[in-house]
Design a protein around this motif. Structure first.
Motif, PDB file in Angstrom:
ATOM      1  N   ARG A 166      80.444   6.402 106.867  1.00  8.24           N
ATOM      2  CA  ARG A 166      79.132   7.412 107.841  1.00  8.24           C
ATOM      3  C   ARG A 166      80.030   8.711 107.840  1.00  8.24           C
ATOM      4  O   ARG A 166      79.497   9.622 107.983  1.00  8.24           O
ATOM      5  CB  ARG A 166      78.417   6.962 108.456  1.00  8.24           C
ATOM      6  N   SER A 190      81.202  -2.550 105.977  1.00 10.78           N
ATOM      7  CA  SER A 190      79.989  -2.112 106.580  1.00 10.78           C
ATOM      8  C   SER A 190      78.833  -1.712 105.421  1.00 10.78           C
ATOM      9  O   SER A 190      77.795  -1.856 105.509  1.00 10.78           O
ATOM     10  CB  SER A 190      79.558  -1.554 107.346  1.00 10.78           C
ATOM     11  N   LEU A 192      77.120  -1.463 102.109  1.00 11.94           N
ATOM     12  CA  LEU A 192      76.615  -1.905 100.698  1.00 11.94           C
ATOM     13  C   LEU A 192      76.309  -1.536  99.346  1.00 11.94           C
ATOM     14  O   LEU A 192      77.741  -1.827  98.269  1.00 11.94           O
ATOM     15  CB  LEU A 192      75.262  -2.645 101.045  1.00 11.94           C
ATOM     16  N   THR A 205      75.382  -6.251 112.351  1.00 12.42           N
ATOM     17  CA  THR A 205      74.861  -6.634 113.260  1.00 12.42           C
ATOM     18  C   THR A 205      73.797  -5.389 113.357  1.00 12.42           C
ATOM     19  O   THR A 205      72.875  -5.962 112.982  1.00 12.42           O
ATOM     20  CB  THR A 205      76.170  -6.566 114.514  1.00 12.42           C
ATOM     21  N   TRP A 210      68.381  -0.525 117.371  1.00  8.63           N
ATOM     22  CA  TRP A 210      67.319  -1.624 117.384  1.00  8.63           C
ATOM     23  C   TRP A 210      66.861  -2.063 119.119  1.00  8.63           C
ATOM     24  O   TRP A 210      66.117  -2.077 119.731  1.00  8.63           O
ATOM     25  CB  TRP A 210      67.833  -3.161 116.671  1.00  8.63           C
ATOM     26  N   VAL A 227      63.945 -13.856 113.604  1.00 11.72           N
ATOM     27  CA  VAL A 227      64.672 -13.765 112.400  1.00 11.72           C
ATOM     28  C   VAL A 227      66.284 -13.670 112.160  1.00 11.72           C
ATOM     29  O   VAL A 227      66.063 -14.338 111.015  1.00 11.72           O
ATOM     30  CB  VAL A 227      64.626 -11.956 112.160  1.00 11.72           C
ATOM     31  N   PHE A 228      67.050 -13.496 112.552  1.00 11.35           N
ATOM     32  CA  PHE A 228      68.367 -13.910 112.546  1.00 11.35           C
ATOM     33  C   PHE A 228      68.955 -15.367 112.673  1.00 11.35           C
ATOM     34  O   PHE A 228      69.791 -16.071 112.180  1.00 11.35           O
ATOM     35  CB  PHE A 228      69.205 -13.257 111.863  1.00 11.35           C
TER      36      PHE A 228
ATOM     37  N   THR B  15      74.510   3.026 101.966  1.00 11.21           N
ATOM     38  CA  THR B  15      73.821   2.380 103.700  1.00 11.21           C
ATOM     39  C   THR B  15      74.759   1.358 104.589  1.00 11.21           C
ATOM     40  O   THR B  15      75.348   1.221 103.726  1.00 11.21           O
ATOM     41  CB  THR B  15      72.438   1.969 103.866  1.00 11.21           C
ATOM     42  N   ASP B  16      74.460   0.991 105.724  1.00 14.64           N
ATOM     43  CA  ASP B  16      75.488   0.002 106.038  1.00 14.64           C
ATOM     44  C   ASP B  16      74.612  -1.388 105.955  1.00 14.64           C
ATOM     45  O   ASP B  16      73.345  -1.038 106.189  1.00 14.64           O
ATOM     46  CB  ASP B  16      75.624   0.200 107.783  1.00 14.64           C
ATOM     47  N   LEU B  17      74.756  -2.833 106.102  1.00 18.32           N
ATOM     48  CA  LEU B  17      74.473  -4.246 105.951  1.00 18.32           C
ATOM     49  C   LEU B  17      73.989  -3.967 107.092  1.00 18.32           C
ATOM     50  O   LEU B  17      72.535  -4.364 107.374  1.00 18.32           O
ATOM     51  CB  LEU B  17      75.645  -5.080 105.596  1.00 18.32           C
ATOM     52  N   TYR B  18      74.140  -3.579 108.284  1.00 17.59           N
ATOM     53  CA  TYR B  18      73.354  -3.420 109.442  1.00 17.59           C
ATOM     54  C   TYR B  18      71.999  -2.876 109.724  1.00 17.59           C
ATOM     55  O   TYR B  18      70.795  -3.486 110.032  1.00 17.59           O
ATOM     56  CB  TYR B  18      74.407  -3.191 111.188  1.00 17.59           C
ATOM     57  N   GLU B  19      71.920  -1.531 108.530  1.00 16.45           N
ATOM     58  CA  GLU B  19      70.236  -1.031 108.614  1.00 16.45           C
ATOM     59  C   GLU B  19      69.646  -2.066 107.784  1.00 16.45           C
ATOM     60  O   GLU B  19      68.263  -1.943 108.231  1.00 16.45           O
ATOM     61  CB  GLU B  19      70.452   0.533 107.645  1.00 16.45           C
ATOM     62  N   ARG B  21      69.851  -4.997 107.660  1.00 15.71           N
ATOM     63  CA  ARG B  21      69.379  -6.357 108.371  1.00 15.71           C
ATOM     64  C   ARG B  21      68.620  -5.888 109.621  1.00 15.71           C
ATOM     65  O   ARG B  21      67.713  -6.535 109.794  1.00 15.71           O
ATOM     66  CB  ARG B  21      70.386  -6.647 109.410  1.00 15.71           C
ATOM     67  N   MET B  22      68.635  -4.513 110.144  1.00 11.48           N
ATOM     68  CA  MET B  22      67.320  -3.959 111.114  1.00 11.48           C
ATOM     69  C   MET B  22      66.015  -3.844 110.542  1.00 11.48           C
ATOM     70  O   MET B  22      64.901  -3.802 110.642  1.00 11.48           O
ATOM     71  CB  MET B  22      68.066  -2.969 111.537  1.00 11.48           C
ATOM     72  N   GLU B  24      64.673  -5.356 107.841  1.00  7.56           N
ATOM     73  CA  GLU B  24      64.769  -7.047 108.072  1.00  7.56           C
ATOM     74  C   GLU B  24      63.267  -7.303 108.913  1.00  7.56           C
ATOM     75  O   GLU B  24      62.829  -7.822 108.863  1.00  7.56           O
ATOM     76  CB  GLU B  24      65.406  -7.792 107.360  1.00  7.56           C
ATOM     77  N   GLY B  25      64.704  -7.003 109.696  1.00 10.39           N
ATOM     78  CA  GLY B  25      63.793  -7.360 111.553  1.00 10.39           C
ATOM     79  C   GLY B  25      62.448  -6.968 111.581  1.00 10.39           C
ATOM     80  O   GLY B  25      62.028  -7.115 112.079  1.00 10.39           O
ATOM     81  N   GLN B 124      65.391   4.453 109.976  1.00 12.21           N
ATOM     82  CA  GLN B 124      66.527   3.486 110.421  1.00 12.21           C
ATOM     83  C   GLN B 124      67.267   4.181 108.993  1.00 12.21           C
ATOM     84  O   GLN B 124      68.540   3.788 108.569  1.00 12.21           O
ATOM     85  CB  GLN B 124      66.394   2.221 110.242  1.00 12.21           C
ATOM     86  N   THR B 128      73.484   6.787 107.700  1.00 15.68           N
ATOM     87  CA  THR B 128      74.732   6.209 107.157  1.00 15.68           C
ATOM     88  C   THR B 128      74.910   7.619 106.272  1.00 15.68           C
ATOM     89  O   THR B 128      75.348   8.617 105.955  1.00 15.68           O
ATOM     90  CB  THR B 128      74.918   4.906 106.410  1.00 15.68           C
TER      91      THR B 128
END
Lengths: 453, 453
Positions: A166, A190, A192, A205, A210, A227-228, B15-19, B21-22, B24-25, B124, B128
């Motif tokens: 970012r 981080s 993708l 994470t 969140w 969820v995880f 974007t970041d993997l955490y975005e 994952r969130m 999905e959550g 969300q 990034t």
């Protein structure tokens, strides 16, 4: 509205207008001699004892892709570029030789990281793109290697993940920093797009959003764990870090989940990690916020306890030293089949003339010194430059990223310990061969005789 | 081998993997409330009294482009992203609201440069990419504006050309720096891809390689003038600058050409420019090498004479302050149709909760102060945030680059003079409205009561 993606279609335009003007001039003047350009840096960035070479694979990918289609040519035509150059570019494909120092190798001032020999107009075209694709990744691989080395020398093995995209300077920097950090010894990124482009492992994470978006921190943790499950890494500093750690553990216990970890992102990280570690037990403690080689060293010094770090901005902008001033200088011009060394006298910007050899001399305890010499000069040590292109043909198979990472580890590990220091490093000895020194001196006096009053 | 172009096809992955994952959550937890995220910075970079906003057009272009095709989705599937999110992304198109401060506006800490309101998973996703596309261009537009302002305040009007793309952090930074510099008051860029992508004027002269590649400097100048005539700008420092200036003039006279200019690229530039200017007469004296706002101010201070400057590395990496730490923070979550302000307590990272208004109060002598308030709060001054998207529809027509440049000039010109200083600038007053202060205090005490022991 333009986002301004650089694509294979516009990659050829990633050059400066002066290269194009000179190319027009070379063609118009029928100046088709081969020339050798050397890509190197004159000085190490501040606080750096070495630079880790990176970006060669992207240079190769660019040379394979480089072409001028309709879109690029019509833009050039609109800039008054003449027919002769336009048709030269329409048929462009690289026909020359490239020698380079492989990625993951430590390099020092004046050592050619890439040396291009081709008809002068062709070699000239590549200046901007090649510097751009080598200097930045090398800067970031170096920054990353310093962090990995602080951990290695402590005898530790924390996970390092690039969190910086970012704050990177644009999208290309964002993804190439992910690759360069991996070269430098990081475990992943981080981002993708970086993961997708270069097959680098991705990590993630959760963010404060969140936690804030649920009525309570507990509800947020419960929803995430739901969820995880065992993969959950919970961010615990949104309201109060120690309180957050306790809540995380309670939530995990109630859900019957083994937390993968917790993340700390603010406050006195070393002190908080000491409080949090016993609370979370087997869960990893992951540290982010302002991490770099100095912060990691201080964290250890202050007794911090952590299983991983997520350096971001300081990594991807190399904040303490944000530039590696790569240059791409004409060092030889072909005359009757011979490459005649060339140099300039510009104050503070003199460089060694001629095609080069770089040899590295290794003793029982590791690297002892490098020798910068004329190409073909014999002497002790291992030659670092390998041939990448010959007659326009790619003759080099780039190693995969894991092999590059291994090379970086071996190379940094073989450096004298003073050179590896993150502050006030010792200077690694790069000797100039007697022959190269003599050529330089004689060419310099000759030019001084001709041009200085 | 991958060059790693970011294209419309892979832009969604920036974007970041955490975005992810969130997201999905959020979907799994059926957490579909609308949320507002605010993009701002907490502190000015060192030496900066203001930041010039830039990059909004690229944010819009990205939102228009953003989609997830086959390539992005199959990568995500390989990262164990579940079916629910994959199908959400397959149909993704932005459905929310965006408010933003227009490009060319000066902005200060805590002022939302962009505010996004959308279903939380959607908002969300953008974190990034949006920070990446706003923070870097704003950093560079600011650096450029400081250089233009040093010249303006001297009552001068030198040409400023971005020479930096080779040293930029990747190709995207290379071209976006060209655009951002233009926003900041530069006249153009050397980089053709930047010129092509954003319709910025391109400039170019010659490199040392041109001079070195001919048997003599005189022969090199003759060949160049022969091709480019009156458009020729000759680089005169390859061997000896004053000697080079004399040779340039002789060559031009013999060829019957009015030289456009000469370029100096090394040595004591102020002193050499004074020697060279009378020699070259009407030809422009163009100065490059290490130029930035400090070097330009020193050049004037030392009596340097020049018609143009070509800042490079210091511009495109903003070397003295290479990061603008943009953040994208959740500030409100919708609950029963109301947007409830939200904040965190993380040490040193607290921010003002709720959707915002930023008003600028202008007096007879220019800008006096800004007021940061809750959205909808009335008060004096001009509202800076404009609506860009409404219900996913673009409702804003971005001004063209020349209008943005004009806005930057007016905005910087309206700042108190102390704020415009390039060293130790005065702090521009940003007041927080009583209502916003009260909301912040009450939310903060509430959270402290709930989470702090």
């Amino acid at each position: 509205m333009a986002f301004g993606h650089i694509t294979p279609e516009t990659l050829g335009l990633f050059t400066d207008l002066y290269e194009i003007r000179m190319m027009e001039g070379y063609l118009a003047a029928d100046h088709t001699a081969e020339a050798t350009f050397s890509l190197f840096f004159r000085k190490l960035p501040p606080h750096r004892g070495y630079v880790v070479a990176a970006g060669l694979e992207q240079v190769i990918a660019a040379l394979e892709d480089l072409s001028f289609g309709e879109r690029a040519l019509s833009y050039l035509a609109a800039q008054d570029v003449g027919e002769e150059l336009l048709s030269f570019l329409e048929d462009f494909s690289f026909s020359g030789e490239v020698r380079a120092i492989p990625e993951g190798t430590v390099v020092f001032p004046n050592e050619p990281m890439v040396e291009v020999t081709a008809p002068i107009a062709e070699a000239q075209l590549l200046e901007t793109l090649l510097i751009n694709q080598i200097a930045f990744p090398s800067l970031i691989a170096t920054k990353a290697a310093r962090m990995r080395d602080v951990i290695d020398r402590k005898g530790n093995d924390q996970t390092l993940v690039d969190f910086g995209s970012r704050r990177a300077h644009g999208t290309d920097a964002g993804i190439k920093a992910g690759r360069a950090a991996y070269v430098g010894g990081f475990d992943g990124t981080s981002n993708l797009a970086a993961g997708e482009a270069f097959d680098v492992p991705v990590y993630g994470t959760m963010a404060h959003s969140w936690v804030q978006s649920f009525p309570t921190e507990r509800a947020a943790f419960e929803a995430f764990v739901d969820v995880f499950g065992d993969d959950s890494v919970l961010l615990i500093d949104t309201y109060d870090t120690v309180n957050g750690a306790e809540t995380a553990v309670e939530v995990a216990e109630e859900a019957g989940v083994d937390l993968a970890g917790v993340r700390l992102d603010s406050g006195d990280l070393a002190a908080l990690s000491q409080e949090v570690a016993p609370i979370v037990g087997d869960a990893d403690v992951f540290i982010s916020s302002g991490m770099d080689e100095y912060a990691i060293a201080d964290f250890f010094e202050d007794g911090g306890v952590g299983d991983g770090f997520g350096p971001g901005t300081a990594l991807v902008t190399s904040t303490d030293a944000p530039k590696l001033e790569g240059v791409y200088k004409l060092v030889a011009v072909e005359e009757d089949g011979e490459f005649v060394p060339s140099m300039k006298l510009s104050t503070g910007k003199v460089s060694y003339p001629g095609q080069k050899s770089v040899r590295r001399i290794e003793g029982a305890d590791g690297f002892e010194s490098d020798v910068l010499a004329a190409r073909g000069e014999s002497g002790p040590g291992e030659e670092l430059l390998v041939t990448v292109y010959e007659g326009g043909e790619l003759v080099y198979t780039p190693p995969d990223l894991d092999a590059i990472r291994e090379r970086r580890a071996e190379q940094v590990g073989a450096l004298p310990s003073g050179v590896r220091k993150i502050r006030d490093p010792a200077e690694y000895p790069v000797e100039v061969s007697d022959d190269l020194e003599a050529t330089t001196d004689s060419l310099q006096s000759d030019l001084e005789d001709r041009y200085l009053d």
